[in-house]
Design an enzyme around this catalytic site. Structure first.
Site, PDB file in Angstrom:
ATOM      1  N   ARG A  84       2.346   0.892  10.353  1.00  0.00           N
ATOM      2  CA  ARG A  84       1.872   1.247   9.006  1.00  0.00           C
ATOM      3  C   ARG A  84       3.037   1.164   8.030  1.00  0.00           C
ATOM      4  NH1 ARG A  84      -2.930   3.826   7.949  1.00  0.00           N
ATOM      5  NH2 ARG A  84      -3.095   4.473  10.124  1.00  0.00           N
TER       6      ARG A  84
ATOM      7  N   ARG B  53       0.889  -6.127  12.574  1.00  0.00           N
ATOM      8  CA  ARG B  53       0.234  -5.506  13.725  1.00  0.00           C
ATOM      9  C   ARG B  53       0.079  -6.509  14.873  1.00  0.00           C
ATOM     10  NH1 ARG B  53      -3.837  -0.655  11.967  1.00  0.00           N
ATOM     11  NH2 ARG B  53      -2.441   0.273  10.418  1.00  0.00           N
TER      12      ARG B  53
ATOM     13  N   ARG C  44       0.835  -1.195   0.000  1.00  0.00           N
ATOM     14  CA  ARG C  44       0.000   0.000   0.000  1.00  0.00           C
ATOM     15  C   ARG C  44       0.874   1.252   0.000  1.00  0.00           C
ATOM     16  NH1 ARG C  44      -4.879  -1.712   4.242  1.00  0.00           N
ATOM     17  NH2 ARG C  44      -5.447  -3.621   3.119  1.00  0.00           N
TER      18      ARG C  44
ATOM     19  N   SER D 175     -10.288  -5.907  10.068  1.00  0.00           N
ATOM     20  CA  SER D 175     -11.526  -5.276   9.630  1.00  0.00           C
ATOM     21  C   SER D 175     -12.299  -6.307   8.823  1.00  0.00           C
ATOM     22  CB  SER D 175     -11.216  -4.044   8.771  1.00  0.00           C
ATOM     23  OG  SER D 175     -12.368  -3.291   8.523  1.00  0.00           O
TER      24      SER D 175
END
Length: 426
Positions: free
Chosen positions: A276, A390, A261, A351
Site C-alpha cells: 500500500r 502488487r 492515493r 478490481s
C-alpha cells in the site's frame, strides 16, 4: 448519479435497493428537495410569463389612451423584475443542493450481487492454480526485497512513509511487469493504448465518482488540479460531455500510469512493504459500451486481467463482492486476489467493476443508437490489468528461493535483457 425520475416513480423500491448496500433511506429527503425546487421553478416560470403578458399589455393600454392602467402595469413589471433575481438565485441554489444530494448516493447493486456487510461475505467464484510448495519457510516480500533493491529507507527519507525507492534489477523487473501488462492488453485483448494526463480538473474526478465523497483520498495541487488515484479517471472522463456514434462502440482503453492515493482510510494497514503506497503504477482497463453489452464486457475485462496472472504463473482466486464491500460507483465487482506465500493469504491485485450508467450520467456521456434520433447514456466499466507493485510483490513471494534470490517468470524474459534471477547484492 441517479435519474431523479426513477426515484419519483418508485421511491420505496429505490430505498430498498439502497438498503441492500447498508445505506439509509434517501428518497423522502430527495423528493422533498425535488418538490421544493420544482415548485420554485414553476413560480419562476409563472413570473416570467406574467412579466411578458404585462409588458405586452402596456403597449395596448398606451394605444387605448389608458395611462392609469399603463402605469399600473409598468409598476407590476418593475416589481416582477425586482423579485426575479431572488427567485432565480433560490432556484439555482436548490438545484445545486439536489444535485449534490444525488451525487452522494452510491450506485444500486445488480440483482445477482450477494447480500453482505463486508469482505467476509464475498463469494469465491473460482481458484486458479495450485499454491507453490517450498522446502523452506517462505518469507514475506518485505524481508526478501531489501537485499534485492527494494529500498524502503531511501523512499522514506525522500518522501516519508509509504514511498519506496527501487534499484537495479528490482527496478527493471517492476518496469518489465508494467510493459508486459500493457503490451498484452493491447495485443491480446484489443485495448487501445493511451498516455493520458495524470493531473485532472474537478470535472474529471466528479464524473468518475471520486468527488465529492472521496476528496480526502486523493492529492490536490495548489492550483486545484488532482493527481489521479487511477487512470480510470483520465480514460473514462475522456468522453465526458460527448455524444458517441454507435459505430464507435465498444471502446476499450488502457494506460500504464503512476497513480497517487493519500490512503486516508488505511491508517495502520500494510505499513510494512510495498503493498500500500502513496505512489504506484497500474495498468488500467476502461470499457465504454452499449447498455446491453455491459454484463458480457464485465466478464471479458475480468478475464483480460486474469490472463496476466496466468501468464505469470501466479495462483489467484476470483471473488464476487457482496453489497457491503463494493465501491461507491459499482453495481457489480469482481476482485482478483493473488496468493502471497509469505503472508499465507490471498490479497487483492485487481478490481473489475461495472458501473452501468452511473458515471455516464455524472459526465453526461451518451451515444446515439444506430437508426435512432434519440440518445442514450453509455455504460462504463473499469478494472486493473494489473496493479504493478502488487504484482511485483506476488512475483517476489511466489518465485523466492531458499538463498534469498527470486527467479524471473519466463513470460518476462524478453523484457529483462537476459536477467533470469534477482540475487542479493547484485
Amino acid at each position: 448519479m441517479h435519474d431523479i425520475r426513477m426515484i419519483r416513480d418508485d421511491p420505496g423500491g429505490f430505498d430498498r435497493l439502497l438498503a441492500r448496500r447498508g445505506a439509509e433511506p434517501v428518497a423522502p429527503a430527495i423528493l422533498a428537495l425535488d418538490e421544493e425546487r420544482r415548485a420554485l421553478t414553476t413560480r419562476l416560470q409563472e413570473a416570467q410569463s406574467r412579466r411578458n403578458e404585462a409588458s405586452k399589455a402596456i403597449g395596448a393600454a398606451m394605444r387605448d389612451g389608458d395611462t392609469e392602467k399603463a402605469e399600473a402595469l409598468k409598476a407590476e413589471v418593475a416589481q416582477i423584475k425586482g423579485d426575479m433575481p431572488a427567485l432565480e438565485s433560490d432556484e439555482k441554489a436548490l438545484a445545486e443542493q439536489l444535485q449534490d444530494a444525488l451525487a452522494r448516493i452510491p450506485n444500486l447493486p445488480a440483482d445477482d450481487v450477494p447480500e453482505g456487510e463486508d469482505e467476509s461475505d464475498n463469494v469465491e467464484q473460482k481458484v486458479q492454480a495450485a499454491k507453490p510448495s517450498f522446502d523452506f519457510e517462505p518469507k514475506e516480500h518485505a524481508d526478501i526485497a531489501p537485499a534485492l533493491g527494494m529500498d524502503f529507507e531511501t523512499g522514506a527519507k525522500l518522501s516519508g512513509a509509504r514511498f519506496t525507492f527501487l534499484r537495479g534489477p528490482m527496478a527493471r523487473l517492476h518496469r518489465a511487469l508494467g510493459q508486459f501488462m500493457i503490451d498484452r492488453q493491447v495485443s491480446e485483448h484489443g485495448y487501445t493504448e493511451c498516455a493520458p494526463p495524470v493531473l485532472v480538473r474537478d470535472e474529471a474526478m466528479y464524473g468518475t465518482d471520486k468527488l465529492p465523497k472521496f476528496a480526502e483520498d486523493s492529492f490536490q495541487t495548489t492550483d486545484g488540479r488532482w493527481l489521479i488515484p487511477t487512470a480510470e479517471v483520465s480514460l473514462t472522463a475522456s468522453i465526458m460531455g460527448e455524444i458517441l456514434e454507435d459505430a464507435a462502440l465498444p471502446m476499450r482503453l488502457t494506460a500504464l500510469t503512476p497513480c497517487f492515493r493519500s490512503e486516508a482510510g488505511a491508517a495502520g494497514k500494510d505499513t510494512r512493504g510495498f503493498i500500500r503506497q502513496h505512489q504506484f503504477e497500474k495498468c488500467e482497463l476502461v470499457s465504454i459500451v452499449r447498455p446491453e453489452e455491459s454484463e458480457a464486457e464485465h466478464e471479458r475485462m475480468t478475464r483480460a486481467a486474469e490472463e496476466v496472472l496466468e501468464a505469470l504463473g501466479l495462483p489467484y482466486r476470483r471473488m464476487l463482492l457482496c453489497t457491503g464491500d463494493m465501491g461507491f460507483g459499482a453495481r457489480k465487482t469482481y476482485d482478483l486476489e493473488v496468493w502471497l506465500p509469505g503472508q499465507g493469504a490471498y490479497r487483492e491485485i485487481s478490481s473489475c467493476s461495472n458501473t452501468g450508467d452511473f458515471q455516464a450520467r455524472r459526465m453526461n456521456a451518451r451515444y446515439r443508437p444506430e437508426g435512432s434520433k434519440k440518445t442514450e447514456f453509455i455504460h462504463t466499466l473499469n478494472g486493473s490489468g494489473l496493479a504493478v507493485g502488487r504484482t511485483l510483490v506476488a512475483v517476489i513471494e511466489n518465485y523466492q528461493q531458499a538463498d534469498g534470490s527470486v527467479v524471473v517468470p519466463e513470460a518476462l524474459a524478453s523484457y529483462m535483457g537476459g536477467v533470469t534471477k534477482l540475487e542479493p547484492g547484485k
